[in-house]
Design an enzyme around this catalytic site. Structure first.
Site, PDB file in Angstrom:
ATOM      1  N   GLY A  37       0.705  -1.303  -0.052  1.00  0.00           N
ATOM      2  CA  GLY A  37       0.028  -0.019  -0.072  1.00  0.00           C
ATOM      3  C   GLY A  37       0.803   1.342  -0.138  1.00  0.00           C
ATOM      4  CG  ASP A 238       2.283  -4.401  11.491  1.00  0.00           C
ATOM      5  OD1 ASP A 238       3.539  -4.800  11.857  1.00  0.00           O
ATOM      6  OD2 ASP A 238       2.365  -3.990  10.121  1.00  0.00           O
TER       7      ASP A 238
END
Ligand code: ADE
Length: 377
Positions: A37, A238
């Site tokens: 991304g 994350d």
């Protein structure tokens, strides 16, 4: 039967109220990029919260229109953000452009945090850090910190590298002026202001630079954001300094929910293979691919290490591979960073307990740090 965790987010709905017309979005420079991304700065005309004006926003999109896994991760991130709703320490969703999704275009619009991610911010400000911890890991008292140098008033640098526009025609309110103000003026727990007994000169100087107080305040805010995620049964998956953003007034916000999951059942979740942030992962995630709020706590410990080393890469000099995993299994852990108060060394040790059940919860972490901040004032 329990659903595989990868499929659970699909249960979350997309509400059309979030749809934002593509033509009212003007894309700008890139703010950051990951494997799949990227995030660009953009101007949104009449978006949530600023109906009649142009607002600077951040837009997340995928790099390749044909990468289905990346697309799924982005849809999942959007649904998690919708589900999470608003919290001061979680980046908030402003809208989405989903109309072109069949052509591989999906835009997620989130609030713009003008100082960028903590990892970059910390390493950039490493050389002007004001350390308030002595050689024994104790906080220096106010009288010890008088030697702090007086700082020039001309510091009006731009903190997010992406703020460097060729010609800055943004309204004054959105132009970068100075780094966020530290200590007493910054975000505080609901109790007492941090360091309110410090002499005003010190507070002034701290306002130009990052100090130990900021690191503690950010630790507190991240724990608070994570406590909120746990209350909503969401795994971050994350947690790392690169995924925490710095906004005005010293407020930090959790971001990057591409790996986040809503847990519909109690217990642990297994995750399929894919690229993994090894140096932030808990031992059980590395060995058995098990993820839980307890494994987020481990990552939080690594994030604290990043904060108190001012953005160093964890396990310096070691590759993120089998050798590292073996060492961690044998009991190897990183040392308390020089600039970390002893309390934070203890917290890291506890976050990195092999048994997930022995690790503190985010509520406990928030409470311990808040107490520490109160004790210091
Ligand atoms: N980089 C990645 N996301 C961002 C955001 N929301 N604001 C500013 N910089 C960013």
């Amino acid at each position: 039967r329990q659903l595989p965790i990868e499929e659970q987010t699909e249960l979350l709905p997309y509400d059309k109220q979030w749809e934002f017309p593509r033509y009212r979005l003007k894309l700008g420079t890139q703010l950051g990029a990951g494997c799949f991304g990227r995030v660009v700065r953009a101007e949104a005309m009449g978006i949530k919260g600023s109906e009649d004006t142009i607002k600077t926003v951040a837009v997340k999109m995928i790099r390749s229109h044909t990468n289905m896994a990346a697309m799924e991760a982005l849809v999942s991130e959007m649904k998690i953000l919708i589900y999470l709703g608003s919290h001061l320490n979680v980046v908030s969703l402003l809208g989405a452009c989903t109309k072109q999704m069949s052509k591989g275009e999906l835009f997620i619009i989130v609030e713009y945090c003008r100082f960028g991610n903590l990892q970059n911010y910390l390493s950039k400000h490493r050389n002007s850090f004001i350390n308030l911890v002595d050689g024994f890991g104790n906080m220096k008292s106010a009288s010890d910190t008088k030697e702090i140098p007086y700082v020039s008033e001309h510091q009006t640098e731009r903190d997010n590298p992406c703020d460097e526009l060729p010609s800055d025609r943004r309204p004054a309110s959105e132009r970068p002026e100075e780094p966020p103000v530290a200590s007493a003026n910054r975000y505080q727990p609901p109790t007492q202001p941090l360091y309110q007994n410090q002499p005003p000169a010190l507070n002034y100087v701290l306002g130009r630079y990052i100090s130990t107080c900021d690191l503690i305040s950010w630790s507190f805010q991240i724990a608070r954001g994570m406590e909120y995620l746990v209350s909503k049964q969401v795994l971050h998956g994350d947690l790392a300094a690169r995924n925490v953003l710095l906004a005005d007034d010293g407020v930090v916000k959790l971001a990057d929910f591409g790996m986040a999951k809503k847990m519909y059942y109690e217990g642990n979740y297994e995750r399929k293979e894919g690229l993994m942030p090894v140096k932030w992962m808990a031992i059980e995630s590395l060995t058995d691919r098990i993820f839980s709020s307890e494994s987020d706590v481990w990552s939080y410990g690594v994030l604290l290490w990043e904060l108190f080393t001012l953005g160093k890469v964890p396990y310096p000099g070691m590759d993120a591979g089998h050798q590292l995993i073996k060492e961690i299994q044998k009991g190897y852990r990183m040392e308390k960073p020089e600039y970390a108060p002893n309390l934070f060394g203890e917290i890291m040790t506890n976050c990195w307990k092999s048994d997930p059940k022995e690790r503190p919860t985010f509520s406990q972490l928030r409470e311990i740090i808040s107490q520490h901040m109160t004790d210091l004032t």
